[in-house]
Design a protein around this motif. Sequence first.
Motif, PDB file in Angstrom:
ATOM      1  N   ALA A   1       0.883  -1.025  -0.010  1.00  0.00           N
ATOM      2  CA  ALA A   1       0.003  -0.060   0.002  1.00  0.00           C
ATOM      3  C   ALA A   1       0.851   1.331   0.120  1.00  0.00           C
ATOM      4  N   MET A   2       0.471   2.409  -0.559  1.00  0.00           N
ATOM      5  CA  MET A   2       1.179   3.504  -0.858  1.00  0.00           C
ATOM      6  C   MET A   2       0.339   4.657  -1.048  1.00  0.00           C
ATOM      7  N   ARG A   3       0.739   5.971  -0.730  1.00  0.00           N
ATOM      8  CA  ARG A   3       0.022   7.156  -1.129  1.00  0.00           C
ATOM      9  C   ARG A   3       0.045   7.271  -2.858  1.00  0.00           C
ATOM     10  N   MET A   4      -0.848   8.035  -3.261  1.00  0.00           N
ATOM     11  CA  MET A   4      -0.815   8.124  -4.680  1.00  0.00           C
ATOM     12  C   MET A   4       0.306   8.998  -5.164  1.00  0.00           C
TER      13      MET A   4
ATOM     14  N   PRO B   1      -4.437   8.440   7.024  1.00  0.00           N
ATOM     15  CA  PRO B   1      -4.746   8.602   8.799  1.00  0.00           C
ATOM     16  C   PRO B   1      -3.964   9.904   9.026  1.00  0.00           C
ATOM     17  N   ALA B   2      -2.775  10.121   8.360  1.00  0.00           N
ATOM     18  CA  ALA B   2      -1.641  10.925   8.707  1.00  0.00           C
ATOM     19  C   ALA B   2      -1.948  12.429   8.196  1.00  0.00           C
ATOM     20  N   ASP B   3      -2.926  12.425   6.778  1.00  0.00           N
ATOM     21  CA  ASP B   3      -3.209  13.500   6.029  1.00  0.00           C
ATOM     22  C   ASP B   3      -4.462  13.138   5.231  1.00  0.00           C
TER      23      ASP B   3
ATOM     24  N   ILE C   1      -4.355   6.364   0.238  1.00  0.00           N
ATOM     25  CA  ILE C   1      -3.606   5.318   0.144  1.00  0.00           C
ATOM     26  C   ILE C   1      -4.253   4.278  -0.593  1.00  0.00           C
ATOM     27  N   LEU C   2      -3.426   3.732  -1.491  1.00  0.00           N
ATOM     28  CA  LEU C   2      -3.984   2.726  -2.357  1.00  0.00           C
ATOM     29  C   LEU C   2      -3.448   1.412  -2.027  1.00  0.00           C
TER      30      LEU C   2
END
Length: 163
Positions: free
Chosen positions: A48-51, A84-86, A91-92
């Motif tokens: 999982a990761m941010r865009m 959750p942090a921003d 998150i994908l």
Amino acid sequence: MAERAQYEELLRQFSAFGAVKRELGRILPSDCPSGSAAVLTLLGRHGAMRMSKLSELLSVDMSVTSRHAAHLAERGWIDRSPDPADRRSRILHLTPAGVALLEELSERTAQLLADRLGDWSDDEVAQLIVLMTRLRSSFDDCRAPTRLPPPALAPTTRTPANT
């Protein structure tokens, strides 16, 4: 260092490599274009990761990544959850259906490569992997466009006008 003729031949081979990429693209399901498959592959490899991270790994603009993510989410292959942090960020992560599709794509790709490279030795395949990995790493730090020097101006044969 290689000679210019070798680099020119290498460029011709890169152009011809398009045929390999097209054949790899033909084995993809019709609703999973190559960009979507690349997103699935990266999520499968890195988790999982941010865009923004995905966009960086793909070396594409955020808008392109967003379109790929929307396409995959519509088909149920990924989930986009608030970070959750921003809370403005997403998150994908792969869904079970996405994991299943990724396994299918991996199997199809492995089978195609096994068919096409069946007459290659294990050492030749290993050598190709090493060389392609090295080639890729040579370009990893070169994401900014290279600026070539301006072409030299041809000498003028005209005499300047006197005013």
